[in-house]
Enzyme design. Sequence first.
Site, mmCIF file in Angstrom:
data_model
loop_
_atom_site.group_PDB
_atom_site.id
_atom_site.type_symbol
_atom_site.label_atom_id
_atom_site.label_comp_id
_atom_site.label_asym_id
_atom_site.label_seq_id
_atom_site.Cartn_x
_atom_site.Cartn_y
_atom_site.Cartn_z
ATOM 1 C CG HIS A 1 24.323 34.822 12.018
ATOM 2 N ND1 HIS A 1 24.279 33.730 12.850
ATOM 3 C CD2 HIS A 1 25.625 35.198 11.951
ATOM 4 C CE1 HIS A 1 25.514 33.453 13.264
ATOM 5 N NE2 HIS A 1 26.347 34.336 12.726
ATOM 6 C CG HIS B 1 26.080 39.755 7.933
ATOM 7 N ND1 HIS B 1 24.827 39.337 8.331
ATOM 8 C CD2 HIS B 1 25.883 40.631 6.932
ATOM 9 C CE1 HIS B 1 23.918 39.933 7.581
ATOM 10 N NE2 HIS B 1 24.519 40.730 6.723
HETATM 11 P P1 M7G Z 1 22.533 41.768 4.442
HETATM 12 O O1 M7G Z 1 22.951 43.096 4.965
HETATM 13 O O2 M7G Z 1 21.884 40.808 5.401
HETATM 14 O O3 M7G Z 1 21.542 41.896 3.251
HETATM 15 O O4 M7G Z 1 23.838 41.122 3.837
HETATM 16 P P2 M7G Z 1 21.608 42.603 1.831
HETATM 17 O O5 M7G Z 1 21.595 41.449 0.843
HETATM 18 O O6 M7G Z 1 20.346 43.365 1.781
HETATM 19 O O7 M7G Z 1 22.850 43.410 1.765
HETATM 20 C C1 M7G Z 1 23.937 39.776 3.490
HETATM 21 C C2 M7G Z 1 25.140 39.616 2.574
HETATM 22 O O8 M7G Z 1 25.373 38.224 2.422
HETATM 23 C C3 M7G Z 1 24.906 40.189 1.179
HETATM 24 O O9 M7G Z 1 25.947 41.081 0.842
HETATM 25 C C4 M7G Z 1 24.867 38.948 0.281
HETATM 26 O O10 M7G Z 1 25.418 39.186 -0.996
HETATM 27 C C5 M7G Z 1 25.677 37.930 1.066
HETATM 28 N N1 M7G Z 1 25.255 36.542 0.834
HETATM 29 C C6 M7G Z 1 23.984 36.098 0.737
HETATM 30 N N2 M7G Z 1 23.997 34.744 0.549
HETATM 31 C C7 M7G Z 1 22.798 33.931 0.430
HETATM 32 C C8 M7G Z 1 25.294 34.327 0.537
HETATM 33 C C9 M7G Z 1 25.915 33.045 0.384
HETATM 34 O O11 M7G Z 1 25.303 31.983 0.217
HETATM 35 N N3 M7G Z 1 27.284 33.040 0.449
HETATM 36 C C10 M7G Z 1 28.024 34.196 0.615
HETATM 37 N N4 M7G Z 1 29.342 34.099 0.644
HETATM 38 N N5 M7G Z 1 27.448 35.411 0.751
HETATM 39 C C11 M7G Z 1 26.092 35.483 0.722
#
Ligand code: M7G
Length: 331
Positions: free
Chosen positions: A250, A252
């Site tokens: 999604h 971000h």
């Molecule tokens: P990504 O690029 O999809 O994946 O980023 P990555 O984890 O490989 O970087 C997703 C981002 O969402 C990451 O920086 C996570 O730390 C953050 N994130 C994940 N979760 C499950 C949560 C959440 O529940 N709340 C918040 N605020 N951030 C989250």
Amino acid sequence: KSPTYDLTKFHLKRILSNNSKCKSITLLGTFPDISETDAAIVVFEKNAYRESDVATEVPADQDADSSPKPSYFSTDLQVRTDFINNIYASFQCVPTQELCTVKGTVIYPATEKHIEKYSICQKYIINETPDLYESITLPYITSSQFSLDWVYNILEHKQETERIVFEDKHPENGFVLLPDLKWDGRNVETLYLLGIVRKRDIKSLRDLNASHLPLLRNLRESAKQAILERYGLNPNQLRMYFHYQPSFYHLHVHINPIRNDAPGIWCEKSHMLDTVINNLELMNDYYQRASLPFVLYEGNKLLELYDKQLEVRQVVAQELSEADEAPEAFT
Ligand code: M7G
């Protein structure tokens, strides 16, 4: 619904990774009080230094009656001398209790995919052409991906609502800006925010086209403005980027200050928002035509699928055996 657990009841099964650079350790285990089988991942991470915590003088704005802010140099600092040699000295210091806080993150119940993501292993780069995306990556991410419930909970104000820094409710160009899970929330030097778009049909960078330019420009400008107002950070000192592949499909944007090496910041995964906007200005279907490199981890099923087609792992084995037969001058 979020399960409730007591962190002190965690039962360790295995250490998944121990990173001396990030000063973090990732543990796999269970909460036997709740379930003997559901896996739990616990991450402990030492906090970065806050510059205000090394103050040696009472700040001018602190009123005389209030209790002093914690400092490494407060009188309860415990110091053990390792050695003193000429002009060099080494100590072990235990600062005042408040400064010993460790950030804890829990994923519970954790799936196999979470365990894989948090384990150290071999990595490979795939140069994903649009054809490979359509034939291998897309079917895989459609059938197997992390749940996006946490994202929808944020967008629908069901969770983390009080943490929202800025929100634009426009259905097409709107987004929510809030602290990333990785940020301790205390230290502006290590600020890490996420800009989550409202639209639900943009999985990743691959889906972006010129029609999304108003959304991307709005996110870039409004997030910078909101961060300036809330945290006083210069917009020209912020790094704004997408991950490809992301963990969560999604759209971000990751946002953090350039002077800090944010956790999990890897050049092979990052695409700067400014570059993405510019590419779309130059070519409206850039991301449907480009080859995009991305990293796959050992243990990931997608790697098996790519290996079948491209023999990603075998190339390494071949190169090594060729190196064995290298002429003497090279050995
Ligand atoms: P990504 O690029 O999809 O994946 O980023 P990555 O984890 O490989 O970087 C997703 C981002 O969402 C990451 O920086 C996570 O730390 C953050 N994130 C994940 N979760 C499950 C949560 C959440 O529940 N709340 C918040 N605020 N951030 C989250």
